[in-house]
Structure formats: structure tokens, C-alpha cells
Design an enzyme around this catalytic site. Structure first.
Site, mmCIF file in Angstrom:
data_model
loop_
_atom_site.group_PDB
_atom_site.id
_atom_site.type_symbol
_atom_site.label_atom_id
_atom_site.label_comp_id
_atom_site.label_asym_id
_atom_site.label_seq_id
_atom_site.Cartn_x
_atom_site.Cartn_y
_atom_site.Cartn_z
ATOM 1 C CE LYS A 78 24.328 20.364 27.757
ATOM 2 N NZ LYS A 78 25.402 20.735 28.369
ATOM 3 C CB SER A 152 26.130 18.401 31.205
ATOM 4 O OG SER A 152 26.348 19.413 30.599
ATOM 5 C CB SER A 176 29.560 20.159 29.893
ATOM 6 O OG SER A 176 29.186 20.050 31.124
#
Length: 596
Positions: A78, A152, A176
Site C-alpha cells: 500500500k 482504504s 481498511s
């Protein structure tokens, strides 16, 4: 390597059989290049650097390679987690910086043999559960491109589900690392706060942030967790692991479920049905359900965004956003800057309330082993979220926002495919340091569920399985389904054929059987389920298929072709055409209604 699974367990077996890390890396690069979703990646490691890393691994002595639990496994990271050689942007190009070293957790995984492939998209500054708040676009659910991937950690989840990498790192402050797992039919492990170092991670709420793991299976997640969970003395929020607990209590287990009046699915009847079925499956595994008042968890969840903890986001990136307002997503900007209005008095009052809620939770867990909740109450289309970005995002956190505040660990696991062909997941949760117990139950649940992980059709025949479409009594919950499950059959998806078929209820029975006939005109789309059978069991299964039924090739609504049940026209004597009903379940429901 084409068609080979990138699950950690599959890759380890391949390497033991002589597959090279370079072969896997080349295939991973080809898959990433060919992927149809352009919003997964923010930046990628150059091809030659990926291949050079793989060659370095292949050149290591056999004994050294054997000691690397993640040898040759391609991974995604990420883009709020540092990786040397690529910028960290947190999905805000103006925020971009070049890290001097990789995040501590990334370094641990590289030392364990992993091969970084690139940095993945996210809701900007890890603020959101939707995956749409990024200037790089919105990654989509691998099941239906009209629907959100969840956030996210959007790109990380999609990269795993699409088979581009073996596992991926996300972060999880409010869900997330779990919501995107549910929306893409994979596992999402949110460990205890501090067990995976957050040094080198752009903070969202620094005191609550966790690095999370996306994987195809609970066993893969455990392998990654074991490699990554090393105490980092340079991380002021790091915590040492506690002694392990047995995967499952020897005398069964007790799990808490929100009472019916506390469960919210916002009109999604399929999610409600699948959650009920998941609870029943846990009972089949030896669990004892206990319905609880969920208010303590809801009250804790409200503290995250409706309380002073949102000010931690202001502390993390508020100064940057104030100076670069135009660079920030409008929704993210409003949330982050809104934290500046919180007072110290509010903070202390909220801390006192949280401690009281923790005490209530401790009392609850004196009598139970796990909390079981839907990972998300429903899933939304991208256009729906864009129209109501705050309201719908808030709904998605119904069963996730409380967990880090209450110092819990959790694992999201797939729990079925709904009638619309969209995945649903549950989360198993328990107090801090319960990873072993959670992973053990998640693994047992997944085995009982029998659901192929990741995208529909991701597992191909080269992996030792053949996909089979069934349209009648072999569907889940119907009388002949045991002929699949007893042979190791695993559910893949519920979907429909292309238009072009007529459907009949054949004469005779029980068991009552349908007949599906391909026609040149006048046909319709018929409901079916796709299952996968071990190749070794396929011959024995089709040997028992009676005339006039046969196995042919069906065209699915998605455009895929799979083996499936068809009917010879000679078998239609005395049959009732039921094409207009659209599927066998509808026909059986009508038959039952007439009988009553």
C-alpha cells in the site's frame, strides 16, 4: 507458470518441485501488465529490478532458500508504506517523498524472501472505506466492475484477489484491512496493534494504526504474520508478542453474535441471509452461539469519527492539507481538517468512556471465545458512493470502527456469494494477542465453507481443478449437492448463463432434475452455480450422470466458458418448460407453494 496460483502455499510447493523465482517474477510482471484495472497500482518496481531480485534469490544456496518462508513470493505494498526505490505518496502526488529506507515491516518480508512488485492505490491518506477517494481512480471489486473494491487498502486487496501477487500489505485504522477483503473474496488479517511495526508508515491515527495482511487463505496470512511480527524497538508503539494460544478450544467454542435488533444490513437481504448461514456453519464446527447486546461496540465505534480521535488525522497530515488544500480529496480534506475543532476536554472525556467500554468488553470475553460480525453490512456501486461519499462510507464501518479502539485483533474471511454474484464476508474478532486462535477458526471456517478465494474463475484447470456449472439439484443446499462436496467440490460463484438457453423440469423423480438446452433463438439467461472439482474426482462424478443429461460447455453471463450440465433433446418427452422462471430454485419454490 501460466495459470499457476500465487498463494504462498502453492508457490512453496512449486519451488520445492524446481520452479525458479525468476519464472514466478516474470509471470507476475505479465499478469500486472495485462490486468484490466488501471487503478490498482500507483507505481511499480521496474521490470528489470524485479527480475534481478528474483535472480539473486535463485542464486542463493538451497539451505538458505529453505529458511526463507516467503522465498520468491511476489507482493504488493500500500502506498502509505515506504519502499526504497519508489516514492511514497499516500495517493496525493503533492505529498510525495522518496524514502531513504523501506518500512520496517517491508524489510522483514524482503529478508524472508518476498519480491516487491509495486505500490498500490488507496483512499487518500488512508481516509475512507470505499476505495474511491484517489486521484489515480477507483479500483473495482473483482466480481463486478460497477462496485467498489472497499478501502482504504483498495489496490492491495484487488491485487491479491486478481492473482497478481501472493499477498499484500495494507493498513487498518477503521476497517481498511478488512472491508476490501470482504468485497474481493479474500482474507484480511488485522493483527493486534503494535505487533507489526508501523515505522515507515504514513500515519492516519498513529495510536491506532495497524499494518494489515491480505492473502488468499488464512494459512497464507499466518505465514506472512509469523515473518513480519518481530518487535521493533525503534517504533514507540511496538508491542512484543504474547505466548500463543491453541488455534481452537478443545471443548468447542462460544461465539458472540449481535442480537437481531442490533444487526443492520441497510436493506441488503442477501447479506443478512449469508450472515445467518455463516453463524450456522460456525455452530456446525462446534460453536455455541450467544446473542449479545452490541451497544458497547457501537458506542466505541462512534468515538472514532464522531469523537476526538479524528484529531489524530489532523495531527498526521492536517498541516500539509492546510498548505495544499487543492491537492486533497474534498471529502478527505473535510474529515482531516475537522479534527482541529476537537478540544482537550473532549479527548479526556472520550478516553474515560472508552475505558469503561473496555471493561464491559473484558467482562463479555470472560464467557466467550470470539465475536462474529459481518465485515461490512452491504456493498455499494461506485456511482452510489460518489453521490453520497460520507453517508455510505460511514455505513461500511458499522462492524469495523470499534476494533482498534478496544484493542482487538480480527480476521476477515469470505463467507459466501450472494444471488447477485457479489461476495460477502464475516470477521472473527477477539481481544489483543489472539491471532493464533483467530487464524485457526478462520481456517476451519474456510474449509467448511468450501469457497474458492479471489476472483471468479481465478483458479484454473492447470491447478488440478475443473470448474463445473450446475443448474439443478446439485446446487448448494439441494438434494444432490453432496455428490460434489463429498468429492472435495468447492463453491466458486452463483451467476447466470448467457441468453440462449431453454430450461425444463424433466419427467420423473425424486430427485427432480432439470434439463438445460442450448437454442439458436428464443432462449433466456438461466441461474446456475459454478463449483470446482478436483481433476481426479471429475471422472467419477460424470460417470454417474444419467441420460438424458450430459456434460457440455456453457456460456456464462460474464463471457467465461465452463463445463456444465446440458440435456439431450430426446429427454424432453413429458418435460415442463420452465424457462420463464429463470432457474431451478424459483421452480422448486413454485412447486412447494402449489403443494401447500
Amino acid at each position: 507458470m501460466k495459470g499457476f496460483s500465487f498463494s504462498v502455499a502453492s508457490l512453496r510447493a512449486g519451488f520445492a518441485a524446481g520452479v525458479r523465482a525468476e519464472d514466478v517474477a516474470a509471470e507476475a510482471l505479465a499478469r500486472a501488465d495485462a490486468c484490466a484495472d488501471p487503478a490498482i497500482w500507483i507505481s511499480r518496481v521496474p521490470h528489470e529490478d524485479v527480475l534481478a531480485r528474483a535472480r539473486e534469490l535463485d542464486a542463493l544456496p538451497r539451505e538458505q532458500r529453505a529458511r526463507m518462508p516467503l522465498f520468491g513470493v511476489p507482493i504488493a505494498i500500500k502506498d502509505n508504506i515506504d519502499l526504497t526505490g519508489l516514492p511514497t505518496t499516500a495517493a496525493c502526488p503533492e505529498f510525495s517523498y522518496s524514502p531513504k529506507e523501506s518500512a520496517a515491516v517491508v524489510q522483514r518480508l524482503v529478508e524472508a524472501g518476498a519480491i516487491p512488485m509495486g505500490k498500490t492505490n488507496l483512499d487518500q491518506f488512508a481516509t475512507g472505506l470505499v476505495g474511491t477517494r484517489s486521484p489515480h481512480g477507483a479500483p473495482r471489486s473483482v466480481f463486478n466492475g460497477d462496485y467498489i473494491s472497499g478501502g482504504s487498502s483498495s489496490g492491495s486487496a484487488v491485487a491479491v484477489a486478481a492473482g497478481l501477487v501472493g499477498f499484500a500489505l495494507g493498513t487498518d485504522t477503521a476497517g481498511s484491512g478488512r472491508v476490501p477483503a470482504a468485497f474481493n473474496n479474500i482474507v484480511g488479517l488485522k493483527p493486534t496493534r503494535g505487533l507489526l511495526s508501523t515505522r515507515g508508515v504514513v500515519p492516519a491515527c498513529r495510536s491506532l494504526d495497524c499494518v494489515s495482511i491480505f492473502a488468499l487463505t488464512a494459512e497464507d496470512a499466518q505465514t506472512v504474520f509469523e515473518a513480519a511480527a518481530v518487535f521493533d524497538p525503534a517504533d514507540v508503539y511496538a508491542r512484543a508478542r504474547m505466548p500463543g494460544t491453541p488455534p481452537l478450544p478443545n471443548a468447542g467454542f462460544t461465539f458472540a453474535v449481535p442480537r437481531a435488533s442490533d444487526l443492520q444490513f441497510f436493506g441488503d437481504d442477501e447479506a443478512a441471509r449469508l450472515f445467518g448461514e455463516a453463524s450456522e456453519r460456525l455452530e456446525e464446527l462446534g460453536g455455541r452461539a450467544r446473542w449479545i447486546d452490541f451497544s458497547m461496540f457501537s458506542e466505541a465505534a462512534a468515538l472514532l469519527y464522531d469523537g476526538p480521535w479524528v484529531a489524530e488525522r489532523t495531527a498526521a497530515v492536517g498541516g500539509f492539507i492546510q498548505k495544499h488544500e487543492a491537492a486533497a480529496d474534498p471529502t478527505v480534506r473535510g474529515i482531516v481538517l475537522g479534527g482541529g475543532a476537537r478540544s482537550a476536554v473532549e479527548t479526556f472525556e472520550a478516553m474515560y468512556k472508552l475505558e469503561a467500554l473496555k471493561r464491559r468488553m473484558t467482562t463479555l470475553f470472560a464467557d466467550i471465545d470470539f465475536l462474529v460480525v459481518p465485515t461490512a453490512p452491504t456493498i455499494y456501486r461506485v456511482d452510489e458512493v460518489m453521490a453520497e461519499p460520507v453517508k455510505l462510507n460511514s455505513r461500511l464501518g458499522t462492524y469495523t470502527n470499534f476494533m482498534n479502539l478496544l484493542d482487538m485483533a480480527g480476521i476477515a474471511v469470505p463467507a459466501g456469494i450472494g444471488a447477485k454474484g457479489l461476495p460477502f464476508g464475516i470477521t472473527l474478532a477477539a481481544p489483543a494477542f489472539s491471532e493464533a486462535k483467530l487464524i485457526g477458526l478462520a481456517s476451519a471456517f474456510a474449509a467448511a465453507q468450501g469457497l474458492a478465494p479471489g476472483a471468479p474463475g481465478r483458479l484454473v484447470e492447470d491447478e488440478g481443478f475443473i470448474e463445473l456449472a450446475v443448474v439443478g439439484a446439485h446446487m448448494s443446499g439441494l438434494p444432490l449437492n453432496h455428490e460434489l462436496t463429498s468429492r472435495g467440490g468447492m463453491f466458486v460463484e452463483r451467476t447466470r448463463t448467457m441468453p440462449g438457453y431453454r430450461f425444463y423440469a424433466l419427467a420423473g423423480g425424486p430427485p427432480f432434475r432439470p434439463g438445460l438446452v442450448r437454442v439458436a433463438s428464443g432462449g433466456a439467461s438461466i441461474e446456475l452455480e459454478v463449483w470446482r472439482l478436483p481433476r481426479a474426482a471429475f471422472g467419477g462424478f460424470i460417470a454417474g450422470v444419467p441420460q438424458p443429461l450430459c456434460i457440455g460447455t456453457l456460456d456464462l453471463a460474464s463471457g467465461r466458458k465452463v463445463k456444465g450440465f446440458l440435456c439431450e433433446e430426446s429427454g424432453l418427452d413429458g418435460a415442463e418448460e420452465i424457462t420463464a422462471l429463470g432457474g431451478w430454485r424459483a421452480y422448486m419454490a413454485r412447486k412447494l407453494e402449489k403443494a401447500s
